[in-house]
Scaffold this motif. Structure first.
Motif, PDB file in Angstrom:
ATOM      1  N   ASP A 165       0.833  -1.217   0.000  1.00 50.98           N
ATOM      2  CA  ASP A 165       0.000   0.000   0.000  1.00 50.98           C
ATOM      3  C   ASP A 165       0.863   1.261   0.000  1.00 50.98           C
ATOM      4  O   ASP A 165       0.575   2.221  -0.712  1.00 50.98           O
ATOM      5  CB  ASP A 165      -0.924   0.031   1.223  1.00 50.98           C
ATOM      6  CG  ASP A 165      -1.981  -1.046   1.196  1.00 50.98           C
ATOM      7  OD1 ASP A 165      -2.281  -1.572   0.106  1.00 50.98           O
ATOM      8  OD2 ASP A 165      -2.514  -1.365   2.277  1.00 50.98           O
ATOM      9  N   GLN A 191      -7.818   6.587   4.168  1.00 55.80           N
ATOM     10  CA  GLN A 191      -8.538   5.442   3.597  1.00 55.80           C
ATOM     11  C   GLN A 191      -8.736   4.333   4.623  1.00 55.80           C
ATOM     12  O   GLN A 191      -9.601   3.482   4.467  1.00 55.80           O
ATOM     13  CB  GLN A 191      -7.786   4.870   2.398  1.00 55.80           C
ATOM     14  CG  GLN A 191      -7.754   5.769   1.200  1.00 55.80           C
ATOM     15  CD  GLN A 191      -6.910   5.180   0.081  1.00 55.80           C
ATOM     16  OE1 GLN A 191      -6.742   3.970  -0.011  1.00 55.80           O
ATOM     17  NE2 GLN A 191      -6.389   6.039  -0.772  1.00 55.80           N
ATOM     18  N   SER A 221       2.493   1.591  -3.551  1.00 48.92           N
ATOM     19  CA  SER A 221       1.563   1.945  -4.630  1.00 48.92           C
ATOM     20  C   SER A 221       0.943   3.329  -4.453  1.00 48.92           C
ATOM     21  O   SER A 221       0.555   3.952  -5.429  1.00 48.92           O
ATOM     22  CB  SER A 221       0.478   0.879  -4.774  1.00 48.92           C
ATOM     23  OG  SER A 221      -0.320   0.820  -3.622  1.00 48.92           O
ATOM     24  N   ASN A 222       0.895   3.818  -3.228  1.00 43.85           N
ATOM     25  CA  ASN A 222       0.345   5.152  -2.967  1.00 43.85           C
ATOM     26  C   ASN A 222       1.420   6.216  -2.798  1.00 43.85           C
ATOM     27  O   ASN A 222       1.111   7.358  -2.459  1.00 43.85           O
ATOM     28  CB  ASN A 222      -0.555   5.114  -1.730  1.00 43.85           C
ATOM     29  CG  ASN A 222      -1.847   4.405  -2.002  1.00 43.85           C
ATOM     30  OD1 ASN A 222      -2.780   4.995  -2.534  1.00 43.85           O
ATOM     31  ND2 ASN A 222      -1.916   3.118  -1.671  1.00 43.85           N
ATOM     32  N   LYS A 223       2.675   5.825  -3.004  1.00 46.05           N
ATOM     33  CA  LYS A 223       3.810   6.748  -2.893  1.00 46.05           C
ATOM     34  C   LYS A 223       3.791   7.518  -1.568  1.00 46.05           C
ATOM     35  O   LYS A 223       3.997   8.721  -1.510  1.00 46.05           O
ATOM     36  CB  LYS A 223       3.847   7.693  -4.083  1.00 46.05           C
ATOM     37  CG  LYS A 223       4.098   6.981  -5.404  1.00 46.05           C
ATOM     38  CD  LYS A 223       4.114   7.929  -6.573  1.00 46.05           C
ATOM     39  CE  LYS A 223       4.462   7.283  -7.872  1.00 46.05           C
ATOM     40  NZ  LYS A 223       3.699   6.153  -8.300  1.00 46.05           N
ATOM     41  N   ALA A 224       3.548   6.746  -0.485  1.00 42.38           N
ATOM     42  CA  ALA A 224       3.500   7.308   0.860  1.00 42.38           C
ATOM     43  C   ALA A 224       4.793   7.015   1.619  1.00 42.38           C
ATOM     44  O   ALA A 224       4.854   7.161   2.829  1.00 42.38           O
ATOM     45  CB  ALA A 224       2.306   6.742   1.621  1.00 42.38           C
ATOM     46  N   ASN A 229       0.698  12.163   0.616  1.00 44.07           N
ATOM     47  CA  ASN A 229       0.230  10.832   0.228  1.00 44.07           C
ATOM     48  C   ASN A 229       0.026   9.934   1.450  1.00 44.07           C
ATOM     49  O   ASN A 229      -0.910   9.121   1.483  1.00 44.07           O
ATOM     50  CB  ASN A 229       1.203  10.178  -0.750  1.00 44.07           C
ATOM     51  CG  ASN A 229       1.206  10.858  -2.101  1.00 44.07           C
ATOM     52  OD1 ASN A 229       0.295  11.607  -2.443  1.00 44.07           O
ATOM     53  ND2 ASN A 229       2.252  10.625  -2.873  1.00 44.07           N
ATOM     54  N   ARG A 235      -3.250  10.913   3.002  1.00 45.45           N
ATOM     55  CA  ARG A 235      -4.359  10.427   2.162  1.00 45.45           C
ATOM     56  C   ARG A 235      -4.579   8.927   2.341  1.00 45.45           C
ATOM     57  O   ARG A 235      -5.713   8.455   2.433  1.00 45.45           O
ATOM     58  CB  ARG A 235      -4.095  10.737   0.692  1.00 45.45           C
ATOM     59  CG  ARG A 235      -4.294  12.187   0.345  1.00 45.45           C
ATOM     60  CD  ARG A 235      -4.058  12.428  -1.138  1.00 45.45           C
ATOM     61  NE  ARG A 235      -4.229  13.829  -1.451  1.00 45.45           N
ATOM     62  CZ  ARG A 235      -3.572  14.476  -2.385  1.00 45.45           C
ATOM     63  NH1 ARG A 235      -2.693  13.824  -3.151  1.00 45.45           N
ATOM     64  NH2 ARG A 235      -3.768  15.757  -2.593  1.00 45.45           N
ATOM     65  N   LEU A 236      -3.483   8.184   2.371  1.00 45.34           N
ATOM     66  CA  LEU A 236      -3.603   6.742   2.544  1.00 45.34           C
ATOM     67  C   LEU A 236      -4.152   6.426   3.935  1.00 45.34           C
ATOM     68  O   LEU A 236      -5.030   5.559   4.074  1.00 45.34           O
ATOM     69  CB  LEU A 236      -2.248   6.056   2.325  1.00 45.34           C
ATOM     70  CG  LEU A 236      -2.225   4.539   2.452  1.00 45.34           C
ATOM     71  CD1 LEU A 236      -3.232   3.882   1.516  1.00 45.34           C
ATOM     72  CD2 LEU A 236      -0.817   4.015   2.184  1.00 45.34           C
TER      73      LEU A 236
END
Length: 182
Positions: free
Chosen positions: A122, A166, A125-128, A159, A162-163
């Motif tokens: 995660d 979720q 893929s979310n560039k966190a 990011n 934001r993640l």
């Protein structure tokens, strides 16, 4: 604190402490103000403190000891990067989910995590942050990118938030319940 990392964990064999110490040793050559903060305690704490002294990193590595969860999170929020360096030698890490990484992201910290934990997928893929094969070299490279580019750091910080959003339990339950009952 600009060039700082935090690790909230017990001092056990599940964490690759050697990679952390060696990465800080190498980062110090480029960033004199680099800081690693350990929050936790455990059986290997004295060994890690010994490695710190041996590498002359007492000014770059702090040990805050055990802190209650809320206090630990308040402290972690002061630093710039959250670390989740799980050692691959422990089989449960492959099937685990890192609450620690999720908490770091909720604090707005980009995360550097071992690629052995599913949470790393995660994050990548979310560039966190970075999901890496954990060793001192890869950790150094990831931190160097974050520390040398304010733009990259800020993007990953956003990011991460934001993640984390979720994974908000209320939002997840609302979505699932709405789909099920409407």
């Amino acid at each position: 604190i600009k060039r700082s990392m935090v690790l909230m964990a017990n001092f056990t064999h599940a964490i690759d402490h050697g990679a952390l110490i060696n990465a800080v040793f190498n980062l110090k050559k480029k960033y004199k103000d680099v800081l690693l903060v350990f929050i936790g305690s455990g059986e290997l704490e004295n060994d890690v403190k010994g490695m710190t002294r041996k590498k002359n990193l007492e000014e770059n590595i702090l040990f805050l000891g055990y802190l209650d969860h809320d206090v630990a999170l308040d402290n972690a929020a002061k630093y710039s990067v959250g670390l989740a360096p799980y050692a691959k030698s422990k089989p449960w890490t492959e099937f685990g989910d890192s609450l620690k990484a999720r908490e770091y992201m909720a604090l707005g910290l980009p995360v550097i995590i071992s690629d052995t934990v599913s949470t790393g997928d995660d994050i990548r893929s979310n560039k966190a942050g970075y999901s890496i094969k954990m060793n001192a070299s890869n950790l150094y490279k990831s931190l160097d990118v974050l520390f040398s580019s304010e733009e990259n750091f800020q993007r990953m910080k956003i990011n991460a938030l934001r993640l984390a959003d979720q994974y908000d339990l209320e939002k997840i339950l609302d979505k699932e319940l709405l789909q099920k009952y409407l």
